[in-house]
Design a protein around this motif. Structure first.
Motif, mmCIF file in Angstrom:
data_model
loop_
_atom_site.group_PDB
_atom_site.id
_atom_site.type_symbol
_atom_site.label_atom_id
_atom_site.label_comp_id
_atom_site.label_asym_id
_atom_site.label_seq_id
_atom_site.Cartn_x
_atom_site.Cartn_y
_atom_site.Cartn_z
ATOM 1 N N ALA A 14 -63.216 -5.380 -83.365
ATOM 2 C CA ALA A 14 -62.287 -6.372 -82.831
ATOM 3 C C ALA A 14 -63.024 -7.572 -82.243
ATOM 4 N N LEU A 15 -62.683 -8.764 -82.708
ATOM 5 C CA LEU A 15 -63.309 -9.978 -82.196
ATOM 6 C C LEU A 15 -62.952 -10.211 -80.731
ATOM 7 N N ASN A 16 -61.692 -9.942 -80.358
ATOM 8 C CA ASN A 16 -61.287 -10.180 -78.965
ATOM 9 C C ASN A 16 -62.000 -9.231 -78.005
ATOM 10 N N VAL A 17 -62.284 -8.015 -78.454
ATOM 11 C CA VAL A 17 -63.051 -7.072 -77.629
ATOM 12 C C VAL A 17 -64.479 -7.570 -77.452
ATOM 13 N N ALA A 18 -65.110 -7.991 -78.546
ATOM 14 C CA ALA A 18 -66.486 -8.486 -78.482
ATOM 15 C C ALA A 18 -66.598 -9.697 -77.559
ATOM 16 N N LEU A 19 -65.636 -10.598 -77.625
ATOM 17 C CA LEU A 19 -65.659 -11.787 -76.780
ATOM 18 C C LEU A 19 -65.521 -11.432 -75.299
ATOM 19 N N GLU A 20 -64.694 -10.429 -75.000
ATOM 20 C CA GLU A 20 -64.585 -9.967 -73.614
ATOM 21 C C GLU A 20 -65.911 -9.394 -73.121
ATOM 22 N N LEU A 21 -66.579 -8.635 -73.975
ATOM 23 C CA LEU A 21 -67.802 -7.949 -73.574
ATOM 24 C C LEU A 21 -69.001 -8.882 -73.470
ATOM 25 N N LEU A 22 -68.890 -10.111 -74.008
ATOM 26 C CA LEU A 22 -69.962 -11.100 -73.856
ATOM 27 C C LEU A 22 -70.209 -11.439 -72.383
ATOM 28 N N LYS A 23 -69.191 -11.212 -71.542
ATOM 29 C CA LYS A 23 -69.295 -11.527 -70.120
ATOM 30 C C LYS A 23 -70.124 -10.485 -69.355
ATOM 31 N N TYR A 24 -70.410 -9.353 -70.011
ATOM 32 C CA TYR A 24 -71.093 -8.248 -69.338
ATOM 33 C C TYR A 24 -72.578 -8.270 -69.705
ATOM 34 N N PRO A 25 -73.466 -8.596 -68.763
ATOM 35 C CA PRO A 25 -74.886 -8.737 -69.097
ATOM 36 C C PRO A 25 -75.573 -7.436 -69.517
ATOM 37 N N THR A 26 -75.045 -6.293 -69.095
ATOM 38 C CA THR A 26 -75.715 -5.020 -69.403
ATOM 39 C C THR A 26 -75.042 -4.244 -70.535
ATOM 40 N N VAL A 27 -74.076 -4.875 -71.207
ATOM 41 C CA VAL A 27 -73.409 -4.234 -72.342
ATOM 42 C C VAL A 27 -73.951 -4.811 -73.641
ATOM 43 N N GLU A 28 -74.471 -3.927 -74.486
ATOM 44 C CA GLU A 28 -74.958 -4.341 -75.804
ATOM 45 C C GLU A 28 -73.823 -4.177 -76.807
ATOM 46 N N VAL A 29 -73.521 -5.230 -77.535
ATOM 47 C CA VAL A 29 -72.371 -5.232 -78.437
ATOM 48 C C VAL A 29 -72.826 -5.315 -79.888
ATOM 49 N N MET A 30 -72.325 -4.387 -80.705
ATOM 50 C CA MET A 30 -72.529 -4.477 -82.145
ATOM 51 C C MET A 30 -71.176 -4.796 -82.788
ATOM 52 N N GLN A 31 -71.049 -5.994 -83.316
ATOM 53 C CA GLN A 31 -69.819 -6.426 -83.965
ATOM 54 C C GLN A 31 -69.863 -6.045 -85.447
ATOM 55 N N LEU A 51 -58.937 -2.646 -72.311
ATOM 56 C CA LEU A 51 -60.013 -1.707 -71.978
ATOM 57 C C LEU A 51 -61.313 -2.462 -71.740
ATOM 58 N N ALA A 52 -61.624 -3.405 -72.619
ATOM 59 C CA ALA A 52 -62.849 -4.197 -72.463
ATOM 60 C C ALA A 52 -62.855 -4.932 -71.126
ATOM 61 N N LYS A 53 -61.703 -5.443 -70.722
ATOM 62 C CA LYS A 53 -61.591 -6.154 -69.444
ATOM 63 C C LYS A 53 -61.735 -5.205 -68.252
ATOM 64 N N SER A 54 -61.426 -3.919 -68.463
ATOM 65 C CA SER A 54 -61.394 -2.946 -67.359
ATOM 66 C C SER A 54 -62.725 -2.240 -67.124
ATOM 67 N N LEU A 55 -63.704 -2.427 -68.000
ATOM 68 C CA LEU A 55 -64.981 -1.736 -67.852
ATOM 69 C C LEU A 55 -65.742 -2.244 -66.623
ATOM 70 N N PRO A 56 -66.469 -1.363 -65.927
ATOM 71 C CA PRO A 56 -67.276 -1.797 -64.784
ATOM 72 C C PRO A 56 -68.272 -2.875 -65.202
ATOM 73 N N PRO A 57 -68.402 -3.955 -64.449
ATOM 74 C CA PRO A 57 -69.188 -5.118 -64.883
ATOM 75 C C PRO A 57 -70.685 -4.891 -65.021
ATOM 76 N N ARG A 58 -71.244 -3.908 -64.316
ATOM 77 C CA ARG A 58 -72.696 -3.707 -64.351
ATOM 78 C C ARG A 58 -73.093 -2.408 -65.045
ATOM 79 N N MET A 59 -72.229 -1.874 -65.848
ATOM 80 C CA MET A 59 -72.518 -0.606 -66.518
ATOM 81 C C MET A 59 -73.407 -0.831 -67.739
ATOM 82 N N GLY A 60 -74.449 -0.003 -67.879
ATOM 83 C CA GLY A 60 -75.260 -0.017 -69.088
ATOM 84 C C GLY A 60 -74.496 0.684 -70.202
#
Length: 254
Positions: free
Chosen positions: A124-141, A108-117
């Motif tokens: 999940a650590l693997n989810v957080a690491l995937e979302l690090l690639k998205y500049p407009t996604v704020e992640v709370m681990q 799911l993390a890999k499938s999210l639109p890349p520029r979505m706010g």
């Protein structure tokens, strides 16, 4: 009255069609006692033709053992990708969502639109690491005790952090869905954290491939009444879909 062989064949045919059986329904259809049906199910289980469950039977082994996340990634991967893509389509710009643990959550993390706010809370650590690639996604681990088999955290600290937030959607992965017992995972502490996630979410969306139906893990997460939407693949039986929809749950089949 039909004979023993005919009764056994009726049971196996019905099981093949529906995936799960209920003792009470079999008694009514075959006009025999529950004692007779339970004996029939035991004989068929001894022949490795089915698995008995509480109040019925199923074609698949209902008892789940924990497996490392790298093994789970290889199972039903095509179906998980399709399920994740459908789930990503439910995420709206500027949403605040929770993404729980599991291999489908990583997809799911890999499938999210890349520029979505987006604001994402995850265990999940693997989810957080995937979302690090998205500049407009704020992640709370979330923090807590690291569960290595799922690359995710559990425990009271993670639960306490969640209590301060409320999100529009929870995307939840499970190890088993049983029509009687509800949703389960193989770890009791993870199940407890998942329950807290449900409490702080407006809508709970379960992502699971069809092999998860009719199975039970060690830790119960919740009953079906706590679920709003299930996304699964075409391997799910028509009987299961009708039962879920009868409970008011939206079912999306990919």
């Amino acid at each position: 009255m039909i004979n023993l062989a005919e009764r056994h064949q009726f049971i196996l045919n019905k099981l093949k069609k529906e995936g799960n059986l209920n003792v009470v329904e079999l008694c009514q259809e075959l006009k025999v006692s529950s004692v007779t049906i339970r004996k029939d199910l035991k004989v068929l289980e001894d022949k490795n033709l089915l698995f008995r469950t509480h109040g019925g039977a199923t074609l698949t082994n209902p008892y789940i053992v924990d497996r490392p996340v790298n093994e789970k990634e290889k199972v039903q991967s095509t179906e998980k990708l399709k399920i994740a893509a459908a789930a990503a389509g439910l995420v709206e710009d500027n949403d605040s969502v929770i993404i729980a643990s599991g291999t489908t959550m990583q997809y799911l993390a890999k499938s999210l639109p890349p520029r979505m706010g987006l604001t994402v809370i995850t265990s999940a650590l693997n989810v957080a690491l995937e979302l690090l690639k998205y500049p407009t996604v704020e992640v709370m681990q979330l923090g807590g005790l690291l569960r290595k088999s799922s690359s995710s955290v559990t425990g009271t600290y993670a639960e306490q952090i969640l209590a301060d937030f409320f999100c529009s959607k929870l995307f939840l992965g499970v190890d088993g869905i049983d029509l009687d017992f509800g949703l389960t995972t193989t770890n009791a502490m993870e199940a407890q954290l998942n329950r807290q996630m449900i409490k702080v979410s407006q809508k709970t969306i379960v992502l699971c491939d069809s092999t998860k139906f009719g199975r039970r893990g060690f830790g119960k997460i919740c009953g079906l009444e706590d679920i709003d939407h299930i996304i699964t693949d075409s391997g799910v039986s028509e009987h299961v879909v009708k039962t879920l929809e009868g409970l008011g749950i939206t079912v999306t089949i990919v």
